[in-house]
Motif scaffolding. Structure first.
Motif, PDB file in Angstrom:
ATOM      1  N   VAL A  60      49.668  34.042  38.351  1.00 18.45           N
ATOM      2  CA  VAL A  60      50.204  34.865  38.279  1.00 18.45           C
ATOM      3  C   VAL A  60      50.358  35.453  37.030  1.00 18.45           C
ATOM      4  O   VAL A  60      50.281  36.883  36.628  1.00 18.45           O
ATOM      5  CB  VAL A  60      51.772  34.690  38.826  1.00 18.45           C
ATOM      6  CG1 VAL A  60      52.983  35.312  38.010  1.00 18.45           C
ATOM      7  CG2 VAL A  60      51.859  34.735  40.281  1.00 18.45           C
ATOM      8  N   ASP A  61      49.924  34.404  36.046  1.00 19.75           N
ATOM      9  CA  ASP A  61      49.954  35.274  34.136  1.00 19.75           C
ATOM     10  C   ASP A  61      48.339  35.596  34.622  1.00 19.75           C
ATOM     11  O   ASP A  61      48.998  36.956  33.617  1.00 19.75           O
ATOM     12  CB  ASP A  61      49.118  33.735  33.456  1.00 19.75           C
ATOM     13  CG  ASP A  61      49.921  33.885  32.147  1.00 19.75           C
ATOM     14  OD1 ASP A  61      50.484  34.109  31.507  1.00 19.75           O
ATOM     15  OD2 ASP A  61      48.025  33.384  31.461  1.00 19.75           O
ATOM     16  N   ASP A 116      49.312  39.504  32.626  1.00 16.13           N
ATOM     17  CA  ASP A 116      48.577  40.271  31.465  1.00 16.13           C
ATOM     18  C   ASP A 116      48.181  42.144  32.145  1.00 16.13           C
ATOM     19  O   ASP A 116      48.105  42.432  30.963  1.00 16.13           O
ATOM     20  CB  ASP A 116      47.811  39.265  31.323  1.00 16.13           C
ATOM     21  CG  ASP A 116      47.829  38.511  30.268  1.00 16.13           C
ATOM     22  OD1 ASP A 116      49.017  38.128  30.020  1.00 16.13           O
ATOM     23  OD2 ASP A 116      47.271  37.351  29.868  1.00 16.13           O
ATOM     24  N   GLU A 117      47.290  41.866  32.680  1.00 19.87           N
ATOM     25  CA  GLU A 117      47.315  43.289  33.641  1.00 19.87           C
ATOM     26  C   GLU A 117      48.346  44.228  33.685  1.00 19.87           C
ATOM     27  O   GLU A 117      48.121  45.275  33.309  1.00 19.87           O
ATOM     28  CB  GLU A 117      46.096  42.666  34.309  1.00 19.87           C
ATOM     29  CG  GLU A 117      44.883  41.959  34.003  1.00 19.87           C
ATOM     30  CD  GLU A 117      43.739  42.115  32.944  1.00 19.87           C
ATOM     31  OE1 GLU A 117      44.445  44.061  32.715  1.00 19.87           O
ATOM     32  OE2 GLU A 117      43.427  41.219  32.309  1.00 19.87           O
ATOM     33  N   GLY A 155      59.018  35.017  46.632  1.00 20.07           N
ATOM     34  CA  GLY A 155      57.822  34.234  46.821  1.00 20.07           C
ATOM     35  C   GLY A 155      56.813  34.876  45.520  1.00 20.07           C
ATOM     36  O   GLY A 155      57.479  35.214  44.266  1.00 20.07           O
ATOM     37  N   ASN A 156      56.075  35.265  45.904  1.00 21.77           N
ATOM     38  CA  ASN A 156      54.375  35.310  44.735  1.00 21.77           C
ATOM     39  C   ASN A 156      54.836  37.103  44.241  1.00 21.77           C
ATOM     40  O   ASN A 156      54.759  37.270  42.735  1.00 21.77           O
ATOM     41  CB  ASN A 156      52.784  35.569  45.084  1.00 21.77           C
ATOM     42  CG  ASN A 156      52.900  33.630  45.837  1.00 21.77           C
ATOM     43  OD1 ASN A 156      53.823  32.689  44.563  1.00 21.77           O
ATOM     44  ND2 ASN A 156      51.726  33.204  45.708  1.00 21.77           N
ATOM     45  N   ASN A 157      55.413  38.077  44.538  1.00 18.40           N
ATOM     46  CA  ASN A 157      55.195  39.286  44.304  1.00 18.40           C
ATOM     47  C   ASN A 157      57.011  39.153  43.239  1.00 18.40           C
ATOM     48  O   ASN A 157      56.587  39.387  41.759  1.00 18.40           O
ATOM     49  CB  ASN A 157      56.699  40.184  45.232  1.00 18.40           C
ATOM     50  CG  ASN A 157      55.881  41.712  44.997  1.00 18.40           C
ATOM     51  OD1 ASN A 157      56.776  42.367  44.357  1.00 18.40           O
ATOM     52  ND2 ASN A 157      54.997  42.211  44.184  1.00 18.40           N
ATOM     53  N   GLY A 158      58.071  38.099  43.366  1.00 21.36           N
ATOM     54  CA  GLY A 158      58.851  37.534  42.879  1.00 21.36           C
ATOM     55  C   GLY A 158      58.244  36.964  40.811  1.00 21.36           C
ATOM     56  O   GLY A 158      58.707  37.179  39.975  1.00 21.36           O
ATOM     57  N   ALA A 159      57.823  36.084  41.701  1.00 20.92           N
ATOM     58  CA  ALA A 159      56.775  35.202  40.691  1.00 20.92           C
ATOM     59  C   ALA A 159      56.037  36.375  38.870  1.00 20.92           C
ATOM     60  O   ALA A 159      56.639  36.380  37.891  1.00 20.92           O
ATOM     61  CB  ALA A 159      55.649  34.144  40.647  1.00 20.92           C
ATOM     62  N   ASP A 160      55.537  37.263  39.985  1.00 17.81           N
ATOM     63  CA  ASP A 160      55.080  38.048  39.283  1.00 17.81           C
ATOM     64  C   ASP A 160      55.857  39.025  37.831  1.00 17.81           C
ATOM     65  O   ASP A 160      55.857  38.992  36.904  1.00 17.81           O
ATOM     66  CB  ASP A 160      54.822  39.915  39.739  1.00 17.81           C
ATOM     67  CG  ASP A 160      52.774  39.040  40.367  1.00 17.81           C
ATOM     68  OD1 ASP A 160      52.406  38.015  40.088  1.00 17.81           O
ATOM     69  OD2 ASP A 160      52.658  39.967  41.471  1.00 17.81           O
ATOM     70  N   GLY A 161      57.153  39.385  38.728  1.00 18.77           N
ATOM     71  CA  GLY A 161      58.476  39.741  38.435  1.00 18.77           C
ATOM     72  C   GLY A 161      58.599  38.600  36.906  1.00 18.77           C
ATOM     73  O   GLY A 161      59.266  39.704  36.092  1.00 18.77           O
ATOM     74  N   LEU A 162      59.001  37.836  37.625  1.00 16.44           N
ATOM     75  CA  LEU A 162      59.519  36.793  36.336  1.00 16.44           C
ATOM     76  C   LEU A 162      58.644  36.329  34.933  1.00 16.44           C
ATOM     77  O   LEU A 162      58.965  36.679  34.071  1.00 16.44           O
ATOM     78  CB  LEU A 162      60.492  35.307  37.161  1.00 16.44           C
ATOM     79  CG  LEU A 162      60.841  35.340  38.101  1.00 16.44           C
ATOM     80  CD1 LEU A 162      61.278  34.273  39.473  1.00 16.44           C
ATOM     81  CD2 LEU A 162      62.327  36.025  37.321  1.00 16.44           C
ATOM     82  N   SER A 163      57.324  36.585  35.113  1.00 13.04           N
ATOM     83  CA  SER A 163      56.521  36.559  34.110  1.00 13.04           C
ATOM     84  C   SER A 163      56.571  37.859  33.599  1.00 13.04           C
ATOM     85  O   SER A 163      56.331  37.742  32.598  1.00 13.04           O
ATOM     86  CB  SER A 163      55.666  36.262  35.070  1.00 13.04           C
ATOM     87  OG  SER A 163      53.538  36.249  34.666  1.00 13.04           O
ATOM     88  N   LEU A 164      56.362  39.184  34.529  1.00  9.73           N
ATOM     89  CA  LEU A 164      56.143  40.053  33.627  1.00  9.73           C
ATOM     90  C   LEU A 164      57.278  40.428  32.840  1.00  9.73           C
ATOM     91  O   LEU A 164      57.808  40.878  31.903  1.00  9.73           O
ATOM     92  CB  LEU A 164      55.979  41.197  34.969  1.00  9.73           C
ATOM     93  CG  LEU A 164      56.167  43.148  33.568  1.00  9.73           C
ATOM     94  CD1 LEU A 164      55.227  42.518  32.578  1.00  9.73           C
ATOM     95  CD2 LEU A 164      56.617  43.834  34.939  1.00  9.73           C
ATOM     96  N   THR A 185      59.795  27.114  38.582  1.00 12.14           N
ATOM     97  CA  THR A 185      59.208  27.004  36.996  1.00 12.14           C
ATOM     98  C   THR A 185      59.348  28.500  36.103  1.00 12.14           C
ATOM     99  O   THR A 185      59.292  28.380  35.215  1.00 12.14           O
ATOM    100  CB  THR A 185      57.584  27.108  37.088  1.00 12.14           C
ATOM    101  OG1 THR A 185      57.988  25.690  38.362  1.00 12.14           O
ATOM    102  CG2 THR A 185      57.460  26.275  35.102  1.00 12.14           C
ATOM    103  N   LEU A 186      58.743  29.362  36.918  1.00 11.03           N
ATOM    104  CA  LEU A 186      59.760  30.739  35.982  1.00 11.03           C
ATOM    105  C   LEU A 186      60.017  31.073  35.763  1.00 11.03           C
ATOM    106  O   LEU A 186      60.704  31.549  34.260  1.00 11.03           O
ATOM    107  CB  LEU A 186      58.338  31.844  36.245  1.00 11.03           C
ATOM    108  CG  LEU A 186      56.880  31.797  36.693  1.00 11.03           C
ATOM    109  CD1 LEU A 186      56.124  33.033  37.773  1.00 11.03           C
ATOM    110  CD2 LEU A 186      56.431  31.911  35.262  1.00 11.03           C
TER     111      LEU A 186
END
Ligand SMILES: NC(=O)C1=CN([C@@H]2O[C@H](COP(=O)(O)OP(=O)(O)OC[C@H]3O[C@@H](n4cnc5c(N)ncnc54)[C@H](O)[C@@H]3O)[C@@H](O)[C@H]2O)[C@H](O)CC1
Ligand SMILES: [K+]
Length: 505
Positions: A28-29, A33-34, A59-68, A96-97
């Motif tokens: 996800v990290d 970045d990209e 899910g992981n799309n949400g993880a992408d959102g939080l990390s971004l 975690t995110l």
């Protein structure tokens, strides 16, 4: 640029984690970045001080959102992060995110006033609710959030897929995000290109690869069709017209003469030396030639036909014909001769009659159905094909052993173990005769000695670019196939330029 199905993407995730010893958070990290790189370079060059409303799923799309969201915050943006589902449903990564982001709101607990205030203060909404994991019926909370986001009028940046668009076929759920931009992670998913995706995705922007495992031997290698893969037939200044090949279009039956003329003329515009329209039992066609540069003739039986196909380098059979059983014999005869052949329009259903005899063909046939024609061949509905286009494309290749150009907002060329996706949505191309122009283009390139693959790729690229040029002049509503035809030269110039740049390059 690679294209993947959801299952292939999952396999890549899994193998990356096993073989490169990476966990989801690292993936996800890398992905964000990209994503951030694309966001800053193509959407919002100065994110500092601007507010982003980031709406995330569990899910992981949400993880992408939080990390971004975390990375935007580090750049000096203001971020409001909202989770659709309450904590007990979050994945470990999301937990975690969310924790490291600090303040995260829960959809159900947000008052209308707060939402309105956030919307008023935000420059963008980031849609990180659902990505490739979208399946089944939409949860009511998710549907409500999507409806509310669509109503804001703010530019929406969807991560990977607009939420509610299915990752494999691009079909929309009962409701889906209407994005302004979709930032696609690592490689296009077939659902970014097919179905209704073009209605919902806005501008598609692709991230750089994030370093996922990639199979060196996939069942079907899927890539985007790119201009720089092409080479056009060479031309000698000292040539005779027959050196550039002769194309014959068999079509233009009574009442559909125009289809035959469009195909024959499109072939001539690719640079082939001679193009002829041959109509079965239609004397009228000879009197109505719209184009003085075309030869027009009629035939009555297969002896007559084969006589007229002497010195012919490629045949397109079907523009402006209807299915007649008698045509099976004509097609079979051409297949057994040495002439490359494209089956289009009314000749496509003949494929089922020819099934056992396709091996007799000296050249691999090219068949150019739209989804409706594809569905009729398999005796299913268009809806079935749209539901699982990749399945039907692979079944088609396996059942018929021919080369395929499946036409649509995303045209797919399929041959052997490869598929090439040409995504260029233009509603103006959905107009009578547009497919006839395409089959004529492919035939024109074949007549000049191109291989099937070269002819299909050049034909599709030129068709798309000619359509874009026609759209610029007449608009999507008013453009017609004659306009596509008269802009073919722009598509050809486009290819010539790319090739010249490659040679210089
Ligand atoms: N493959 C990669 O390169 C990477 C992808 N990443 C991102 O991860 C998503 C895919 O994540 P996944 O967890 O598999 O799925 P989603 O987040 O899309 O959603 C799953 C989640 O949602 C629930 N759900 C499914 N359908 C519905 C529905 N109709 N209504 C409501 N809820 C639904 C389901 O139960 C799951 O809990 C991919 O798109 C990328 O954005 C990472 O960046 C890592 C690299
Ligand atoms: K999304």
């Amino acid at each position: 640029m690679n294209v993947y199905t959801v299952e292939e993407m999952r396999e890549r995730d899994r193998n990356t984690m096993i073989q490169h010893n990476m966990d989801i958070l690292t993936l996800v990290d890398r992905a964000t970045d990209e994503i951030l790189d694309v966001l800053v370079s193509s959407i919002c060059p100065q994110p500092e001080g601007k507010q982003f409303l980031v709406v995330c799923g569990k899910g992981n799309n949400g993880a992408d959102g939080l990390s971004l969201a975390g990375k935007l915050k580090n750049l000096g943006s203001r971020v409001v992060a909202i989770m659709i589902q309450p904590q007990e449903f979050w994945s470990e990564e999301v937990r975690t995110l969310a924790h490291s982001l600090g303040e995260v709101f829960i959809w159900d607990e947000v008052s209308v006033e707060r939402w309105d205030e956030w919307v008023a203060g935000s420059r963008y909404i980031v849609d990180a609710i659902l990505g490739t994991g979208c399946r089944g019926e939409m949860e009511p909370a998710v549907a409500a959030a999507i409806a509310q986001i669509n109503e804001t009028g703010l530019p929406v940046i969807s991560l990977d897929l607009p939420s509610g668009i299915r990752g494999n076929n691009g079909q929309a759920c009962e409701i889906a995000i209407k994005a302004t931009y979709t930032i696609v992670v690592d490689g296009y998913k077939t659902g970014n290109l097919m179905g209704s995706s073009s209605v919902y995705s806005g501008e598609l922007l692709l991230t750089k690869e994030v370093g996922l495992w990639t199979s060196s031997n996939p069942d079907y290698k899927k890539t985007m069709l790119e201009r720089n893969q092409q080479k056009l037939p060479s031309r000698s200044k000292a040539a005779h017209k027959y050196d550039f090949g002769k194309l014959v279009v068999i079509g233009g039956s009574r009442g559909m003469e125009g289809a035959g003329f469009l195909a024959a003329m499109a072939g001539l515009r690719t640079g082939c030396g001679v193009s002829q329209l041959l109509s079965c039992e239609n004397w009228e066609a000879r009197k109505m030639s719209f184009y003085p540069e075309l030869m027009v003739d009629t035939f009555f039986d297969h002896q007559g036909l084969m006589e007229k196909l002497k010195k012919t380098n490629a045949v397109v059979f079907g523009p402006g014909t209807v299915y007649v059983e008698r045509d099976v014999e004509y097609v079979q005869e051409i297949m057994e001769s040495d002439i490359p052949l494209v089956l289009d329009g009314g000749a496509i259903p003949l494929l089922n009659d020819l099934r056992d005899r396709i091996q007799l063909s000296k050249h691999r046939l090219i068949v150019t159905p739209h989804t409706g024609e594809m569905a009729r061949l398999f005796r299913v509905t268009s809806r079935d094909v749209l539901e699982d286009p990749v399945y039907f494309i692979t079944s088609f290749l396996e059942s018929y052993q021919v080369d395929l150009v499946m036409k649509g907002p995303c045209t797919v060329i399929a041959s052997g173990q490869e598929m090439f996706f040409s995504y260029g949505p233009n509603s103006g191309m959905a107009t009578a005769g547009s497919g006839d122009v395409l089959s004529g283009l492919i035939g024109g390139f074949l007549a000049q000695g191109c291989s099937n693959e070269e002819a299909m790729k050049s034909g599709v690229l030129v068709h798309q670019e000619a359509g874009n040029a026609a759209r610029k002049i007449y608009g999507e509503r008013s453009m017609t196939s004659t306009d596509i035809l008269s802009n073919i030269y722009k598509g050809i110039h486009g290819l010539e330029q790319t090739i010249a740049e490659d040679v210089k390059g």
